[in-house]
Design an enzyme around this catalytic site. Sequence first.
Site, short mmCIF file in Angstrom:
data_model
loop_
_atom_site.label_atom_id
_atom_site.label_comp_id
_atom_site.label_asym_id
_atom_site.label_seq_id
_atom_site.Cartn_x
_atom_site.Cartn_y
_atom_site.Cartn_z
N ASP A 70 37.65 42.28 40.93
CA ASP A 70 36.64 42.71 39.95
C ASP A 70 36.96 42.29 38.51
O ASP A 70 36.07 41.89 37.77
CB ASP A 70 36.47 44.23 40.03
N ILE A 77 38.38 39.79 37.22
CA ILE A 77 38.26 38.39 36.78
C ILE A 77 36.85 37.85 36.96
O ILE A 77 36.55 36.72 36.60
CB ILE A 77 39.28 37.46 37.48
N HIS A 87 30.55 44.89 45.31
CA HIS A 87 30.78 46.06 44.45
C HIS A 87 29.92 45.89 43.20
O HIS A 87 29.77 44.76 42.71
CB HIS A 87 32.28 46.15 44.09
N GLU A 90 37.35 57.51 44.33
CA GLU A 90 38.76 57.08 44.26
C GLU A 90 39.55 57.85 43.19
O GLU A 90 40.75 58.03 43.32
CB GLU A 90 38.88 55.55 44.11
#
Length: 332
Positions: A83, A85, A108, A195
Amino acid sequence: MAKTWKDKDISLDPLKNQTIAVIGYGIQGDAQANNMKDSGLHVIVGLKKGGPSWKKAESDGHTVMSVSDACKKADIIHVLLPDMIQSQVYKDEIGPNLSKGKALSFSHAAAIHWKWIIAPDNVDIIMVAPKGPGSKVRETYLENFGTPSIVAVHQDFTGKAWDRTLGIAKAIGSARAGLIQTTFQEEVETDWFGEQADLCGGSASMVKAAFETLVEAGYQPEIAYFEVLHELKLIVDLIQRYGINGMWRRVSETARYGGLTRGPMVMTSDTKDNMKKVLKMIQDGTFNKEWISEYQKNGKDAFDKYMKETDAHQIEKVGKQMRKMMWPDSTE
Ligand code: NDP
Ligand code: MG
Protein backbone atom coordinates in the site's frame (compact mmCIF):
# COMPACT_ATOMS: atom_id res chain seq x y z
CA MET A 1 -29.19 -7.12 3.82
CA ALA A 2 -25.92 -6.78 1.96
CA LYS A 3 -25.94 -7.63 -1.73
CA THR A 4 -24.18 -10.92 -2.42
CA TRP A 5 -23.16 -13.00 -5.42
CA LYS A 6 -22.24 -16.64 -6.01
CA ASP A 7 -20.28 -18.23 -8.82
CA LYS A 8 -23.35 -19.10 -10.91
CA ASP A 9 -24.51 -15.44 -10.92
CA ILE A 10 -21.40 -14.29 -12.79
CA SER A 11 -20.12 -14.70 -16.34
CA LEU A 12 -16.47 -14.45 -17.30
CA ASP A 13 -17.41 -13.51 -20.88
CA PRO A 14 -16.98 -9.74 -20.43
CA LEU A 15 -13.33 -10.39 -19.47
CA LYS A 16 -12.53 -12.85 -22.24
CA ASN A 17 -11.07 -10.26 -24.62
CA GLN A 18 -9.47 -8.12 -21.91
CA THR A 19 -5.84 -8.07 -20.80
CA ILE A 20 -5.38 -7.93 -17.05
CA ALA A 21 -2.09 -6.59 -15.74
CA VAL A 22 -1.34 -7.75 -12.22
CA ILE A 23 1.07 -5.17 -10.81
CA GLY A 24 3.17 -6.74 -8.05
CA TYR A 25 3.73 -10.45 -7.51
CA GLY A 26 3.83 -10.72 -3.72
CA ILE A 27 1.42 -12.22 -1.23
CA GLN A 28 -1.73 -11.35 -3.20
CA GLY A 29 -0.25 -10.81 -6.67
CA ASP A 30 1.18 -14.30 -6.94
CA ALA A 31 -2.07 -16.00 -5.85
CA GLN A 32 -4.46 -13.81 -7.82
CA ALA A 33 -2.41 -13.84 -11.05
CA ASN A 34 -2.19 -17.64 -11.01
CA ASN A 35 -5.88 -18.11 -10.22
CA MET A 36 -6.94 -15.73 -13.00
CA LYS A 37 -4.61 -17.43 -15.46
CA ASP A 38 -5.91 -20.88 -14.50
CA SER A 39 -9.45 -19.52 -14.96
CA GLY A 40 -8.56 -18.77 -18.58
CA LEU A 41 -8.07 -14.99 -18.45
CA HIS A 42 -5.31 -13.19 -20.28
CA VAL A 43 -2.95 -12.13 -17.48
CA ILE A 44 0.36 -10.26 -17.70
CA VAL A 45 2.52 -9.27 -14.74
CA GLY A 46 4.08 -5.82 -14.18
CA LEU A 47 7.15 -5.56 -11.96
CA LYS A 48 10.34 -3.64 -11.45
CA LYS A 49 13.34 -5.06 -13.27
CA GLY A 50 15.91 -6.73 -11.08
CA GLY A 51 13.52 -7.37 -8.19
CA PRO A 52 13.25 -10.88 -6.76
CA SER A 53 9.66 -11.30 -7.98
CA TRP A 54 10.49 -11.02 -11.69
CA LYS A 55 12.18 -14.42 -11.87
CA LYS A 56 9.51 -16.06 -9.77
CA ALA A 57 6.66 -14.78 -11.96
CA GLU A 58 8.52 -15.84 -15.08
CA SER A 59 9.26 -19.31 -13.74
CA ASP A 60 5.55 -19.64 -12.86
CA GLY A 61 4.90 -19.16 -16.57
CA HIS A 62 3.74 -15.54 -16.67
CA THR A 63 4.58 -12.90 -19.23
CA VAL A 64 6.47 -10.33 -17.18
CA MET A 65 7.30 -6.73 -18.12
CA SER A 66 7.89 -3.34 -16.55
CA VAL A 67 4.94 -1.74 -14.78
CA SER A 68 4.72 0.93 -17.52
CA ASP A 69 4.63 -1.63 -20.34
CA ALA A 70 2.09 -3.79 -18.55
CA CYS A 71 -0.16 -0.78 -17.96
CA LYS A 72 0.13 0.23 -21.63
CA LYS A 73 -0.97 -3.24 -22.77
CA ALA A 74 -3.70 -3.80 -20.20
CA ASP A 75 -7.41 -3.08 -20.14
CA ILE A 76 -7.55 -3.74 -16.41
CA ILE A 77 -4.68 -2.71 -14.14
CA HIS A 78 -4.91 -4.68 -10.91
CA VAL A 79 -2.65 -2.95 -8.39
CA LEU A 80 -1.29 -5.48 -5.90
CA LEU A 81 1.69 -3.50 -4.64
CA PRO A 82 2.40 -2.79 -0.96
CA ASP A 83 0.00 0.00 0.00
CA MET A 84 2.63 2.54 0.96
CA ILE A 85 4.34 2.53 -2.45
CA GLN A 86 1.19 2.61 -4.57
CA SER A 87 1.12 6.38 -4.79
CA GLN A 88 4.69 6.66 -6.12
CA VAL A 89 4.37 3.82 -8.63
CA TYR A 90 1.06 5.32 -9.77
CA LYS A 91 2.71 8.70 -10.36
CA ASP A 92 5.69 7.28 -12.23
CA GLU A 93 4.31 4.36 -14.18
CA ILE A 94 0.60 3.61 -13.87
CA GLY A 95 -1.01 7.06 -14.22
CA PRO A 96 0.84 8.01 -17.43
CA ASN A 97 -0.45 4.81 -19.09
CA LEU A 98 -4.00 4.94 -17.82
CA SER A 99 -6.02 5.85 -20.88
CA LYS A 100 -9.75 6.29 -21.30
CA GLY A 101 -11.93 3.25 -20.55
CA LYS A 102 -9.30 1.23 -18.68
CA ALA A 103 -9.98 -0.02 -15.17
CA LEU A 104 -7.86 0.66 -12.14
CA SER A 105 -8.38 -2.21 -9.74
CA PHE A 106 -7.31 -2.85 -6.12
CA SER A 107 -7.56 -5.35 -3.30
CA HIS A 108 -7.65 -2.61 -0.65
CA ALA A 109 -9.40 0.75 -0.78
CA ALA A 110 -6.92 2.94 1.11
CA ALA A 111 -5.08 4.49 -1.83
CA ILE A 112 -8.28 5.71 -3.46
CA HIS A 113 -10.25 6.55 -0.33
CA TRP A 114 -7.48 8.61 1.24
CA LYS A 115 -6.53 10.15 -2.11
CA TRP A 116 -2.96 8.80 -2.14
CA ILE A 117 -3.93 8.20 -5.76
CA ILE A 118 -6.16 10.58 -7.68
CA ALA A 119 -7.29 8.84 -10.85
CA PRO A 120 -8.90 10.57 -13.83
CA ASP A 121 -12.70 10.58 -14.38
CA ASN A 122 -12.56 8.51 -17.57
CA VAL A 123 -11.57 5.14 -16.07
CA ASP A 124 -13.32 2.54 -13.92
CA ILE A 125 -12.14 2.24 -10.32
CA ILE A 126 -12.93 -1.12 -8.76
CA MET A 127 -11.98 -3.37 -5.86
CA VAL A 128 -11.91 -7.09 -5.13
CA ALA A 129 -10.63 -7.60 -1.58
CA PRO A 130 -10.15 -11.25 -0.57
CA LYS A 131 -10.84 -11.87 3.10
CA GLY A 132 -7.75 -13.94 3.62
CA PRO A 133 -4.02 -14.03 2.92
CA GLY A 134 -2.70 -14.84 -0.56
CA SER A 135 -1.67 -18.36 0.44
CA LYS A 136 -5.32 -19.15 1.28
CA VAL A 137 -6.54 -17.50 -1.95
CA ARG A 138 -4.38 -19.91 -3.95
CA GLU A 139 -4.81 -22.97 -1.73
CA THR A 140 -8.61 -22.83 -1.64
CA TYR A 141 -8.75 -22.18 -5.41
CA LEU A 142 -6.74 -25.33 -6.05
CA GLU A 143 -9.21 -27.23 -3.85
CA ASN A 144 -11.98 -26.08 -6.23
CA PHE A 145 -13.28 -23.66 -3.65
CA GLY A 146 -12.25 -20.09 -2.84
CA THR A 147 -11.66 -17.34 -0.31
CA PRO A 148 -14.64 -14.97 -0.02
CA SER A 149 -14.13 -11.40 -1.23
CA ILE A 150 -15.80 -8.10 -0.65
CA VAL A 151 -16.27 -6.09 -3.83
CA ALA A 152 -16.92 -2.46 -4.72
CA VAL A 153 -17.11 -0.03 -7.61
CA HIS A 154 -15.90 3.47 -6.84
CA GLN A 155 -16.22 4.88 -10.34
CA ASP A 156 -18.11 3.34 -13.28
CA PHE A 157 -17.00 5.22 -16.40
CA THR A 158 -17.55 2.44 -18.94
CA GLY A 159 -20.84 1.12 -17.54
CA LYS A 160 -19.02 -2.23 -17.34
CA ALA A 161 -17.28 -1.69 -14.02
CA TRP A 162 -19.42 -4.26 -12.21
CA ASP A 163 -18.89 -6.88 -14.95
CA ARG A 164 -15.17 -6.35 -14.55
CA THR A 165 -15.24 -6.46 -10.74
CA LEU A 166 -17.37 -9.58 -10.53
CA GLY A 167 -15.36 -11.24 -13.31
CA ILE A 168 -12.10 -10.78 -11.42
CA ALA A 169 -13.71 -12.01 -8.22
CA LYS A 170 -14.99 -15.11 -10.00
CA ALA A 171 -11.66 -15.73 -11.74
CA ILE A 172 -9.71 -15.69 -8.46
CA GLY A 173 -12.18 -18.25 -7.09
CA SER A 174 -13.82 -15.97 -4.54
CA ALA A 175 -17.36 -16.29 -5.91
CA ARG A 176 -17.33 -20.04 -5.17
CA ALA A 177 -17.36 -19.05 -1.50
CA GLY A 178 -19.34 -15.84 -2.02
CA LEU A 179 -19.01 -12.11 -2.64
CA ILE A 180 -20.43 -9.27 -0.59
CA GLN A 181 -20.89 -5.73 -1.87
CA THR A 182 -19.14 -2.95 0.01
CA THR A 183 -17.86 0.57 -0.69
CA PHE A 184 -14.29 1.85 -0.72
CA GLN A 185 -15.00 3.88 2.40
CA GLU A 186 -16.53 0.97 4.30
CA GLU A 187 -13.75 -1.43 3.31
CA VAL A 188 -10.89 0.76 4.47
CA GLU A 189 -12.53 2.06 7.65
CA THR A 190 -13.65 -1.37 8.85
CA ASP A 191 -10.38 -3.01 7.78
CA TRP A 192 -8.28 -0.53 9.71
CA PHE A 193 -10.61 -0.60 12.72
CA GLY A 194 -10.53 -4.39 12.85
CA GLU A 195 -6.75 -4.59 12.78
CA GLN A 196 -6.30 -1.77 15.30
CA ALA A 197 -8.99 -2.44 17.88
CA ASP A 198 -9.54 -6.16 17.70
CA LEU A 199 -7.38 -8.42 15.53
CA CYS A 200 -3.83 -7.18 15.90
CA GLY A 201 -3.86 -4.26 18.34
CA GLY A 202 -6.67 -5.35 20.61
CA SER A 203 -5.67 -8.98 20.88
CA ALA A 204 -1.95 -8.26 21.39
CA SER A 205 -2.72 -5.78 24.16
CA MET A 206 -5.20 -8.13 25.80
CA VAL A 207 -2.74 -11.04 25.79
CA LYS A 208 0.06 -8.88 27.23
CA ALA A 209 -2.15 -7.49 29.99
CA ALA A 210 -3.41 -10.97 30.91
CA PHE A 211 0.15 -12.34 30.97
CA GLU A 212 1.38 -9.47 33.16
CA THR A 213 -1.53 -9.97 35.54
CA LEU A 214 -0.62 -13.61 36.16
CA VAL A 215 3.15 -13.09 36.34
CA GLU A 216 2.84 -10.09 38.67
CA ALA A 217 0.67 -12.28 40.92
CA GLY A 218 3.59 -14.73 41.20
CA TYR A 219 2.63 -17.43 38.71
CA GLN A 220 5.27 -19.00 36.45
CA PRO A 221 5.64 -17.20 33.12
CA GLU A 222 5.63 -20.51 31.20
CA ILE A 223 2.27 -21.45 32.65
CA ALA A 224 0.94 -17.94 32.01
CA TYR A 225 2.10 -18.14 28.39
CA PHE A 226 0.17 -21.35 27.78
CA GLU A 227 -2.97 -20.04 29.39
CA VAL A 228 -3.27 -16.58 27.84
CA LEU A 229 -1.45 -16.81 24.51
CA HIS A 230 -1.06 -20.34 23.22
CA GLU A 231 -4.62 -21.41 23.90
CA LEU A 232 -6.13 -18.29 22.38
CA LYS A 233 -5.91 -19.82 18.92
CA LEU A 234 -7.94 -22.84 19.94
CA ILE A 235 -10.74 -20.59 21.13
CA VAL A 236 -10.57 -18.25 18.13
CA ASP A 237 -10.77 -21.27 15.81
CA LEU A 238 -13.98 -22.33 17.56
CA ILE A 239 -15.44 -18.81 17.31
CA GLN A 240 -14.56 -18.60 13.62
CA ARG A 241 -16.03 -21.97 12.82
CA TYR A 242 -19.08 -22.08 15.12
CA GLY A 243 -19.81 -18.51 16.29
CA ILE A 244 -19.58 -17.11 19.82
CA ASN A 245 -22.21 -19.37 21.36
CA GLY A 246 -20.85 -22.28 19.38
CA MET A 247 -17.59 -21.67 21.24
CA TRP A 248 -19.35 -21.45 24.62
CA ARG A 249 -21.08 -24.78 23.93
CA ARG A 250 -17.73 -26.42 23.22
CA VAL A 251 -15.81 -25.35 26.36
CA SER A 252 -16.22 -26.72 29.89
CA GLU A 253 -19.18 -25.57 31.95
CA THR A 254 -16.85 -23.78 34.33
CA ALA A 255 -15.20 -21.94 31.44
CA ARG A 256 -18.63 -21.14 30.05
CA TYR A 257 -20.05 -19.70 33.29
CA GLY A 258 -16.78 -17.95 34.23
CA GLY A 259 -16.25 -16.44 30.81
CA LEU A 260 -19.84 -15.32 30.37
CA THR A 261 -19.88 -13.52 33.72
CA ARG A 262 -16.25 -12.24 33.87
CA GLY A 263 -15.68 -11.29 30.22
CA PRO A 264 -17.80 -8.15 30.53
CA MET A 265 -15.89 -7.18 33.72
CA VAL A 266 -12.70 -7.05 31.62
CA MET A 267 -14.02 -5.53 28.43
CA THR A 268 -16.12 -2.74 29.89
CA SER A 269 -18.06 0.16 28.42
CA ASP A 270 -14.82 2.14 28.87
CA THR A 271 -13.12 -0.27 26.48
CA LYS A 272 -15.94 0.24 24.00
CA ASP A 273 -15.66 4.02 24.39
CA ASN A 274 -11.97 3.71 23.55
CA MET A 275 -12.83 1.62 20.51
CA LYS A 276 -15.14 4.42 19.40
CA LYS A 277 -12.26 6.89 19.74
CA VAL A 278 -10.04 4.68 17.63
CA LEU A 279 -12.78 4.44 14.98
CA LYS A 280 -13.28 8.20 15.00
CA MET A 281 -9.55 8.74 14.41
CA ILE A 282 -9.80 6.53 11.35
CA GLN A 283 -12.99 8.13 10.01
CA ASP A 284 -11.85 11.74 10.37
CA GLY A 285 -8.47 11.06 8.73
CA THR A 286 -6.35 11.58 11.87
CA PHE A 287 -4.85 8.11 11.68
CA ASN A 288 -4.19 8.35 7.94
CA LYS A 289 -2.36 11.66 8.39
CA GLU A 290 -0.31 10.35 11.31
CA TRP A 291 0.64 7.11 9.51
CA ILE A 292 1.61 8.86 6.26
CA SER A 293 3.71 11.44 8.08
CA GLU A 294 5.42 8.80 10.24
CA TYR A 295 6.09 6.68 7.15
CA GLN A 296 7.52 9.62 5.26
CA LYS A 297 9.72 10.66 8.18
CA ASN A 298 10.89 7.24 9.32
CA GLY A 299 9.91 4.66 6.73
CA LYS A 300 9.56 1.20 8.23
CA ASP A 301 11.30 2.47 11.39
CA ALA A 302 7.99 4.17 12.23
CA PHE A 303 7.01 1.13 14.27
CA ASP A 304 10.47 -0.01 15.40
CA LYS A 305 10.32 1.53 18.85
CA TYR A 306 7.04 -0.26 19.59
CA MET A 307 8.41 -3.53 18.23
CA LYS A 308 11.51 -3.17 20.42
CA GLU A 309 9.35 -2.65 23.49
CA THR A 310 7.59 -5.94 22.82
CA ASP A 311 10.88 -7.69 22.00
CA ALA A 312 12.07 -6.75 25.47
CA HIS A 313 8.85 -7.96 27.13
CA GLN A 314 9.05 -11.17 29.14
CA ILE A 315 6.23 -12.74 27.13
CA GLU A 316 8.40 -12.73 23.99
CA LYS A 317 11.42 -14.18 25.77
CA VAL A 318 9.38 -16.97 27.36
CA GLY A 319 7.48 -17.40 24.12
CA LYS A 320 10.64 -18.18 22.17
CA GLN A 321 11.52 -21.02 24.54
CA MET A 322 7.97 -22.32 24.63
CA ARG A 323 7.61 -22.35 20.87
CA LYS A 324 10.84 -24.33 20.58
CA MET A 325 9.15 -26.98 22.66
CA MET A 326 6.13 -27.15 20.37
CA TRP A 327 7.82 -26.51 17.03
CA PRO A 328 11.34 -27.88 17.54
CA ASP A 329 12.37 -27.47 13.91
CA SER A 330 11.21 -23.94 13.35
CA THR A 331 13.66 -21.09 12.98
CA GLU A 332 12.11 -17.77 14.02
P1 NDP B 1 3.37 -7.43 -1.06
O1 NDP B 1 4.14 -6.67 -0.06
O2 NDP B 1 3.39 -8.92 -0.99
O3 NDP B 1 3.85 -6.97 -2.53
C1 NDP B 1 5.13 -7.15 -2.91
C2 NDP B 1 5.23 -7.14 -4.42
O4 NDP B 1 5.29 -5.80 -4.92
C3 NDP B 1 6.49 -7.84 -4.88
O5 NDP B 1 6.21 -8.61 -6.02
C4 NDP B 1 7.40 -6.68 -5.21
O6 NDP B 1 8.36 -6.99 -6.19
C5 NDP B 1 6.41 -5.70 -5.79
N1 NDP B 1 6.94 -4.34 -5.79
C6 NDP B 1 7.47 -3.65 -4.73
N2 NDP B 1 7.87 -2.43 -5.15
C7 NDP B 1 7.61 -2.35 -6.48
C8 NDP B 1 7.80 -1.36 -7.48
N3 NDP B 1 8.33 -0.17 -7.18
N4 NDP B 1 7.42 -1.63 -8.75
C9 NDP B 1 6.87 -2.81 -9.06
N5 NDP B 1 6.68 -3.80 -8.17
C10 NDP B 1 7.04 -3.57 -6.90
O7 NDP B 1 1.87 -6.89 -1.08
P2 NDP B 1 0.53 -7.65 -0.61
O8 NDP B 1 0.24 -8.75 -1.59
O9 NDP B 1 0.57 -7.94 0.85
O10 NDP B 1 -0.53 -6.48 -0.82
C11 NDP B 1 -0.98 -6.09 -2.10
C12 NDP B 1 -2.34 -5.41 -1.94
O11 NDP B 1 -3.29 -6.38 -1.48
C13 NDP B 1 -2.36 -4.30 -0.91
O12 NDP B 1 -3.23 -3.30 -1.36
C14 NDP B 1 -2.92 -4.97 0.33
O13 NDP B 1 -3.58 -4.06 1.20
C15 NDP B 1 -3.94 -5.91 -0.29
N6 NDP B 1 -4.30 -7.07 0.52
C16 NDP B 1 -3.32 -7.85 1.04
C17 NDP B 1 -3.64 -8.98 1.74
C18 NDP B 1 -2.56 -9.93 2.14
O14 NDP B 1 -2.85 -11.10 2.33
N7 NDP B 1 -1.31 -9.50 2.29
C19 NDP B 1 -5.04 -9.35 2.04
C20 NDP B 1 -6.01 -8.51 1.35
C21 NDP B 1 -5.62 -7.40 0.66
P3 NDP B 1 9.88 -7.45 -5.74
O15 NDP B 1 9.67 -8.68 -4.90
O16 NDP B 1 10.53 -7.76 -7.04
O17 NDP B 1 10.44 -6.32 -5.00
MG1 MG C 1 -8.31 -6.76 7.06
